[in-house]
Design a protein around this motif. Structure first.
Motif, PDB file in Angstrom:
ATOM      1  N   GLU A  57       0.835  -1.201   0.000  1.00 35.31           N
ATOM      2  CA  GLU A  57       0.000   0.000   0.000  1.00 35.31           C
ATOM      3  C   GLU A  57       0.873   1.255   0.000  1.00 35.31           C
ATOM      4  O   GLU A  57       1.813   1.364   0.793  1.00 35.31           O
ATOM      5  CB  GLU A  57      -0.912   0.012   1.232  1.00 35.31           C
ATOM      6  CG  GLU A  57      -1.876  -1.157   1.313  1.00 35.31           C
ATOM      7  CD  GLU A  57      -2.966  -1.100   0.269  1.00 35.31           C
ATOM      8  OE1 GLU A  57      -3.195  -0.004  -0.301  1.00 35.31           O
ATOM      9  OE2 GLU A  57      -3.596  -2.148   0.024  1.00 35.31           O
ATOM     10  N   LYS A  61      -3.056   1.641   5.342  1.00 35.35           N
ATOM     11  CA  LYS A  61      -4.437   1.163   5.212  1.00 35.35           C
ATOM     12  C   LYS A  61      -4.956   0.762   6.587  1.00 35.35           C
ATOM     13  O   LYS A  61      -4.352  -0.073   7.265  1.00 35.35           O
ATOM     14  CB  LYS A  61      -4.494  -0.028   4.260  1.00 35.35           C
ATOM     15  CG  LYS A  61      -5.892  -0.598   4.016  1.00 35.35           C
ATOM     16  CD  LYS A  61      -5.828  -1.785   3.073  1.00 35.35           C
ATOM     17  CE  LYS A  61      -7.214  -2.397   2.829  1.00 35.35           C
ATOM     18  NZ  LYS A  61      -8.081  -1.492   2.063  1.00 35.35           N
ATOM     19  N   TYR A  65     -13.793  -3.479  11.280  1.00 35.73           N
ATOM     20  CA  TYR A  65     -15.156  -3.471  10.768  1.00 35.73           C
ATOM     21  C   TYR A  65     -16.181  -3.663  11.877  1.00 35.73           C
ATOM     22  O   TYR A  65     -17.235  -4.234  11.647  1.00 35.73           O
ATOM     23  CB  TYR A  65     -15.281  -4.542   9.669  1.00 35.73           C
ATOM     24  CG  TYR A  65     -14.175  -4.402   8.653  1.00 35.73           C
ATOM     25  CD1 TYR A  65     -14.143  -3.322   7.771  1.00 35.73           C
ATOM     26  CD2 TYR A  65     -13.112  -5.286   8.639  1.00 35.73           C
ATOM     27  CE1 TYR A  65     -13.097  -3.155   6.874  1.00 35.73           C
ATOM     28  CE2 TYR A  65     -12.063  -5.134   7.741  1.00 35.73           C
ATOM     29  CZ  TYR A  65     -12.057  -4.063   6.864  1.00 35.73           C
ATOM     30  OH  TYR A  65     -11.013  -3.896   5.994  1.00 35.73           O
ATOM     31  N   ASP A  92     -18.018   0.135   6.350  1.00 40.08           N
ATOM     32  CA  ASP A  92     -18.016  -0.122   4.906  1.00 40.08           C
ATOM     33  C   ASP A  92     -16.621  -0.593   4.522  1.00 40.08           C
ATOM     34  O   ASP A  92     -15.637   0.122   4.723  1.00 40.08           O
ATOM     35  CB  ASP A  92     -18.375   1.183   4.191  1.00 40.08           C
ATOM     36  CG  ASP A  92     -18.387   1.083   2.681  1.00 40.08           C
ATOM     37  OD1 ASP A  92     -17.871   0.095   2.135  1.00 40.08           O
ATOM     38  OD2 ASP A  92     -18.890   2.029   2.042  1.00 40.08           O
ATOM     39  N   ILE A  93     -16.513  -1.797   3.959  1.00 37.81           N
ATOM     40  CA  ILE A  93     -15.209  -2.391   3.668  1.00 37.81           C
ATOM     41  C   ILE A  93     -14.440  -1.607   2.609  1.00 37.81           C
ATOM     42  O   ILE A  93     -13.228  -1.758   2.472  1.00 37.81           O
ATOM     43  CB  ILE A  93     -15.372  -3.860   3.244  1.00 37.81           C
ATOM     44  CG1 ILE A  93     -14.034  -4.619   3.385  1.00 37.81           C
ATOM     45  CG2 ILE A  93     -15.952  -3.955   1.826  1.00 37.81           C
ATOM     46  CD1 ILE A  93     -14.163  -6.116   3.258  1.00 37.81           C
ATOM     47  N   THR A  94     -15.102  -0.734   1.862  1.00 39.20           N
ATOM     48  CA  THR A  94     -14.415   0.051   0.831  1.00 39.20           C
ATOM     49  C   THR A  94     -13.832   1.358   1.374  1.00 39.20           C
ATOM     50  O   THR A  94     -13.202   2.108   0.632  1.00 39.20           O
ATOM     51  CB  THR A  94     -15.376   0.385  -0.332  1.00 39.20           C
ATOM     52  OG1 THR A  94     -16.406   1.273   0.142  1.00 39.20           O
ATOM     53  CG2 THR A  94     -16.005  -0.872  -0.891  1.00 39.20           C
ATOM     54  N   ARG A  95     -14.035   1.647   2.682  1.00 40.61           N
ATOM     55  CA  ARG A  95     -13.561   2.895   3.269  1.00 40.61           C
ATOM     56  C   ARG A  95     -12.595   2.598   4.427  1.00 40.61           C
ATOM     57  O   ARG A  95     -12.521   1.463   4.903  1.00 40.61           O
ATOM     58  CB  ARG A  95     -14.753   3.709   3.793  1.00 40.61           C
ATOM     59  CG  ARG A  95     -15.797   4.013   2.735  1.00 40.61           C
ATOM     60  CD  ARG A  95     -16.903   4.884   3.278  1.00 40.61           C
ATOM     61  NE  ARG A  95     -16.424   6.235   3.566  1.00 40.61           N
ATOM     62  CZ  ARG A  95     -17.194   7.204   4.067  1.00 40.61           C
ATOM     63  NH1 ARG A  95     -18.469   6.958   4.364  1.00 40.61           N
ATOM     64  NH2 ARG A  95     -16.693   8.411   4.310  1.00 40.61           N
ATOM     65  N   PHE A 272     -21.520  -6.366   3.781  1.00 40.30           N
ATOM     66  CA  PHE A 272     -21.013  -5.124   3.195  1.00 40.30           C
ATOM     67  C   PHE A 272     -21.678  -4.790   1.865  1.00 40.30           C
ATOM     68  O   PHE A 272     -21.373  -3.758   1.262  1.00 40.30           O
ATOM     69  CB  PHE A 272     -19.501  -5.210   2.993  1.00 40.30           C
ATOM     70  CG  PHE A 272     -18.713  -5.276   4.278  1.00 40.30           C
ATOM     71  CD1 PHE A 272     -18.776  -4.229   5.188  1.00 40.30           C
ATOM     72  CD2 PHE A 272     -17.922  -6.363   4.580  1.00 40.30           C
ATOM     73  CE1 PHE A 272     -18.051  -4.276   6.374  1.00 40.30           C
ATOM     74  CE2 PHE A 272     -17.195  -6.426   5.753  1.00 40.30           C
ATOM     75  CZ  PHE A 272     -17.261  -5.383   6.657  1.00 40.30           C
ATOM     76  N   ARG A 276     -21.424  -1.083   0.229  1.00 37.54           N
ATOM     77  CA  ARG A 276     -20.491  -1.123  -0.901  1.00 37.54           C
ATOM     78  C   ARG A 276     -21.156  -0.665  -2.192  1.00 37.54           C
ATOM     79  O   ARG A 276     -20.573   0.099  -2.966  1.00 37.54           O
ATOM     80  CB  ARG A 276     -19.946  -2.538  -1.070  1.00 37.54           C
ATOM     81  CG  ARG A 276     -19.025  -2.684  -2.278  1.00 37.54           C
ATOM     82  CD  ARG A 276     -18.540  -4.105  -2.438  1.00 37.54           C
ATOM     83  NE  ARG A 276     -17.713  -4.250  -3.629  1.00 37.54           N
ATOM     84  CZ  ARG A 276     -17.213  -5.396  -4.067  1.00 37.54           C
ATOM     85  NH1 ARG A 276     -17.443  -6.527  -3.381  1.00 37.54           N
ATOM     86  NH2 ARG A 276     -16.487  -5.442  -5.162  1.00 37.54           N
ATOM     87  N   ARG A 278     -24.132   0.863  -2.268  1.00 37.39           N
ATOM     88  CA  ARG A 278     -25.029   1.973  -1.950  1.00 37.39           C
ATOM     89  C   ARG A 278     -26.445   1.668  -2.428  1.00 37.39           C
ATOM     90  O   ARG A 278     -27.060   2.431  -3.180  1.00 37.39           O
ATOM     91  CB  ARG A 278     -24.492   3.287  -2.527  1.00 37.39           C
ATOM     92  CG  ARG A 278     -23.072   3.590  -2.078  1.00 37.39           C
ATOM     93  CD  ARG A 278     -22.656   5.003  -2.390  1.00 37.39           C
ATOM     94  NE  ARG A 278     -23.332   5.979  -1.536  1.00 37.39           N
ATOM     95  CZ  ARG A 278     -23.023   6.220  -0.267  1.00 37.39           C
ATOM     96  NH1 ARG A 278     -22.043   5.543   0.330  1.00 37.39           N
ATOM     97  NH2 ARG A 278     -23.690   7.128   0.420  1.00 37.39           N
TER      98      ARG A 278
END
Length: 338
Positions: A57, A61, A65, A92-95, A272, A276, A278
């Motif tokens: 990364e 990161k 959760y 939210d796993i994307t944030r 999620f 994820r 929305r």
């Protein structure tokens, strides 16, 4: 703000696998609330995301959760919360995750913290609660009040975090619940949560069920190993039965008979999915967390916290991941306080 993050994906016994870092505190806009995190818990998804791989990364990161905390600030579109409110959520796993002193999270997937629980107890609940609720009552054709009356439900891995809440919700729905566990302490835990019977998942399930008087079962939640139990559950489930799954299979699943012959419903749950993608109904996650808070405060559902590490730092988070990866934990493990 303090945070625990990674830049490389390493085995948990490597001290570089999770690191203490300092990051900028984010600002709440739109539907986001900024939460001052008081406690976090660990779930299998944390260890899966952190699992060794060659990726590096560019920026730290932050995982995590599950959290409970206090609203610090709100975006201009927020209507459900105000600064000072105590909340709990899975995020939210994307944030960026909850392993930080402050976290942005969409108000629609946040619930009010149960008043009868402290922050550590509340942080143990969101991800497993959302997963169990959505699987039983959104994906499978059941409802919280009475839909399981006269029906049997098998919960594979009943003593884990997910099983611990699923047993309680299934009992609330009226099912006769058969959980699986293999040690005396996990058997006792499942029974304390309301399981009617406990059988050993290290042995063939069919003979044990038959000894209890069940020729077949109406529904099953496989919370452990989709591949291992696939064939066996196909044989055990009654015609028009249902199976709920949360673990991605490692190989190909044979979807034909007996699943087709019996018209067995196969239901996947990924908690999620709503944040994820929305989805139009993502607010259902906040609503169900509020509903569960009411059940907890009324004494109808109990918390699943079994251990707390303090403070929240990289060393304790590595220990929490190590314990979870051992496969022997009961209920949920939480980190509290900075």
């Amino acid at each position: 703000m303090k945070a625990i993050a990674l830049t490389r994906y390493l085995p948990i016994d490597d001290p570089q696998s999770l690191l203490d870092v300092e990051l900028e505190t984010p600002t709440a806009t739109g539907h986001d609330i900024l939460v001052r995190v008081q406690a976090v818990s660990v779930n299998p998804v944390d260890t899966k995301v952190r699992a060794p791989k060659p990726q590096i990364e560019a920026q730290p990161k932050v995982l995590g959760y599950d959290a409970a905390g206090v609203v610090e600030a709100v975006g201009e579109a927020v209507t459900r919360f105000k600064p000072g409110d105590a909340v709990y959520y899975a995020g939210d796993i994307t944030r960026p995750g909850s392993n930080a002193q402050f976290q942005l999270v969409d108000e629609r997937i946040v619930g009010r913290k149960p008043a009868s629980l402290d922050f550590a107890q509340a942080a143990a609940l969101p991800l497993t609660t959302i997963t169990a609720w959505e699987l039983l009552f959104d994906r499978m054709p059941y409802a919280l009040e009475g839909s399981g009356a006269g029906k049997s439900l098998l919960v594979i891995a009943g003593a884990g975090g997910m099983g611990s809440i699923a047993i309680q919700l299934a009992k609330r729905a009226g099912f006769t619940v058969i959980a699986t566990a293999s040690r005396q302490d996990t058997i006792d835990w499942c029974m304390s949560l309301g399981a009617d019977h406990v059988i050993n998942h290290r042995q063939a399930l069919g003979p044990q069920l038959k000894a209890l008087g069940f020729d077949n079962i109406d529904a099953a939640l496989n919370l452990a190993d989709t591949d291992r139990y696939w064939t066996e559950l196909g044989d055990l489930l009654a015609p028009l039965g249902h199976v709920g799954l949360i673990v991605e299979p490692k190989g190909e699943l044979r979807i034909g008979d007996p699943y087709k012959a019996k018209s067995i419903g196969i239901h996947w749950e990924m908690m999620f999915a709503r944040p994820r993608f929305r989805t139009a109904d993502m607010g259902e996650q906040g609503a169900l967390l509020d509903r569960v808070a009411d059940l907890i405060d009324a004494g109808d559902v109990r918390g699943t916290l079994t251990g707390t590490l303090s403070p929240i730092n990289a060393a304790n988070l590595r220990e929490a991941h190590r314990r979870l990866e051992s496969g022997t934990t009961i209920g949920k493990l939480v980190l509290a306080g900075w």
